[in-house]
Write an enzyme that holds these catalytic residues in place. Structure first.
Site, PDB file in Angstrom:
ATOM      1  N   PRO B 114       0.834  -1.204   0.000  1.00  0.00           N
ATOM      2  CA  PRO B 114       0.000   0.000   0.000  1.00  0.00           C
ATOM      3  C   PRO B 114       0.867   1.251   0.000  1.00  0.00           C
ATOM      4  O   PRO B 114       1.884   1.308   0.691  1.00  0.00           O
ATOM      5  CB  PRO B 114      -0.796  -0.125   1.306  1.00  0.00           C
ATOM      6  CG  PRO B 114       0.002  -1.029   2.176  1.00  0.00           C
ATOM      7  CD  PRO B 114       0.696  -1.985   1.244  1.00  0.00           C
ATOM      8  N   HIS B 115       0.470   2.241  -0.783  1.00  0.00           N
ATOM      9  CA  HIS B 115       1.256   3.475  -0.911  1.00  0.00           C
ATOM     10  C   HIS B 115       0.390   4.536  -1.570  1.00  0.00           C
ATOM     11  O   HIS B 115      -0.656   4.220  -2.143  1.00  0.00           O
ATOM     12  CB  HIS B 115       2.498   3.213  -1.772  1.00  0.00           C
ATOM     13  CG  HIS B 115       2.160   2.837  -3.183  1.00  0.00           C
ATOM     14  ND1 HIS B 115       1.754   1.565  -3.540  1.00  0.00           N
ATOM     15  CD2 HIS B 115       2.119   3.559  -4.332  1.00  0.00           C
ATOM     16  CE1 HIS B 115       1.498   1.528  -4.839  1.00  0.00           C
ATOM     17  NE2 HIS B 115       1.706   2.734  -5.349  1.00  0.00           N
ATOM     18  N   LEU B 116       0.832   5.785  -1.502  1.00  0.00           N
ATOM     19  CA  LEU B 116       0.105   6.873  -2.149  1.00  0.00           C
ATOM     20  C   LEU B 116       1.050   7.501  -3.180  1.00  0.00           C
ATOM     21  O   LEU B 116       1.988   8.211  -2.811  1.00  0.00           O
ATOM     22  CB  LEU B 116      -0.329   7.894  -1.081  1.00  0.00           C
ATOM     23  CG  LEU B 116      -1.460   8.859  -1.451  1.00  0.00           C
ATOM     24  CD1 LEU B 116      -1.896   9.643  -0.226  1.00  0.00           C
ATOM     25  CD2 LEU B 116      -1.149   9.778  -2.581  1.00  0.00           C
TER      26      LEU B 116
END
Lengths: 168, 168
Positions: B114-116
Site C-alpha cells: 500500500p502506498h500513495l
C-alpha cells in the site's frame, strides 16, 4: 470546505460529453461529466454527519429514474455555457428541491435548470459557431439515474467524491 | 469496463499529495490522490451487482482505521514511482486480501504494497534527485480510513467513482 451534489451519468454518456468537454470545457480535468443537483456551497467538515444523514433520507425517499439527453443547447446570453439538454427535467427538479429546502438552503445564483455542461467560458463567437454546428447533431443519449454523489473541492480546483447515495 | 478499488485519503492529505503530483504525476488530472487496494481489472457491467454485494460485505466486516504517512519512498528499480509511504500497512493488506481472494481474484502484477503515488514515469535522474531532496522532507500526515471506492475508467483515461463503501 466547498461541497456540491451531482449526478454522474452512465459511462457512455460521460464519454460522449467528454468528447466535447476535452476541447470546450476548462473543467474537463477537474471533475468527470456531471449533472449538478446543488450549486457549490460552504459546509463545515464537523457538520458532515448532519448533511450525510439528510442526503441518505432524500435518497431513500426518491425512486430511481431514466433520463434522456435530446439536444445541445446554451444558456447564452446569461452565461456562455453549452450543454446537453435534458428532456425530462422534473425528477431532477424534485431532487434539487428536496436537497435544497431542508439542510442546504443557501440561495442559488441561477434558477435551477438541470443540464450536462459540455462547454463553458466560450467567447460569443465560439458559442455561436458551436451552437450552429451542434444544433444539427443528432443527440440521443439515455442514462439511468440510480445514485447521486456528494463531492468536495480540493484547493487546486479538483473535485473528489466523498460519498455516493443510492436511490430506491 | 476497467474497474479499480481505491481509498481516497482526507482532503489535507490529498492536497499535500497533489502539490507533488501536479509536477511529477501524469495521472494528476485523471484521478484524485488515492491508495490503491486492487489493481485495475476487467469486469462486465452486467455482473456489477455481484461485485457490489461482495464489496458491501467486505466493508461491513472491516473496522475503520487510522493511517499515517511518514516518509517519501520509491519503487526503484522495479518502477520509477515516487510515493508517500504508509507506516501501518496491515489494515490495507487485510482489505486487499479480503477483496482479492473472493470476487476479484485476478493476479496482481506486483506484490501488494500500500502506498500513495506522488510521482510516476520519472527518469532515473529525476527520481534520484527527487528522492535525495524529499528524503530530507518531514512528512507526517494522518488520515482516517472509513470508506473505499469502486472506480471505473472512461475511454480518455479519466477515472469516475461508481460507489463508495463505508467501513464499520
Amino acid at each position: 470546505m466547498r461541497y456540491s451534489i451531482v449526478v454522474f451519468p452512465s459511462s457512455k454518456v460521460q464519454e460522449a460529453a467528454n468528447s466535447y468537454r476535452k476541447r470546450f470545457d476548462p473543467a474537463y480535468a477537474l471533475i468527470p461529466p456531471y449533472i449538478r443537483i446543488k450549486e457549490p456551497f460552504e459546509w463545515a467538515e464537523a457538520d458532515l454527519p448532519e448533511l450525510v444523514n439528510h442526503l441518505e433520507e432524500v435518497a431513500q425517499s426518491t425512486e430511481r429514474f431514466a433520463t434522456r439527453f435530446h439536444r445541445v443547447s446554451s444558456f447564452h446570453p446569461t452565461t456562455n455555457v453549452l450543454y446537453f439538454a435534458i428532456q425530462n427535467k422534473e425528477p431532477f427538479e424534485k431532487l434539487h428541491e428536496k436537497i435544497a429546502q431542508k439542510c442546504v438552503n443557501q440561495k442559488e445564483t441561477y434558477a435551477y435548470v438541470p443540464h450536462l455542461t459540455i462547454g463553458r467560458d466560450l467567447s460569443d463567437d465560439e458559442l455561436r459557431d458551436l451552437t450552429g454546428q451542434l444544433s444539427m447533431a443528432k443527440i440521443d443519449l439515455e442514462t439511468e439515474v440510480d445514485r447521486f454523489s456528494l463531492v468536495y473541492e480540493l484547493e487546486d480546483g479538483i473535485w473528489s467524491v466523498y460519498q455516493t447515495f443510492l436511490l430506491k
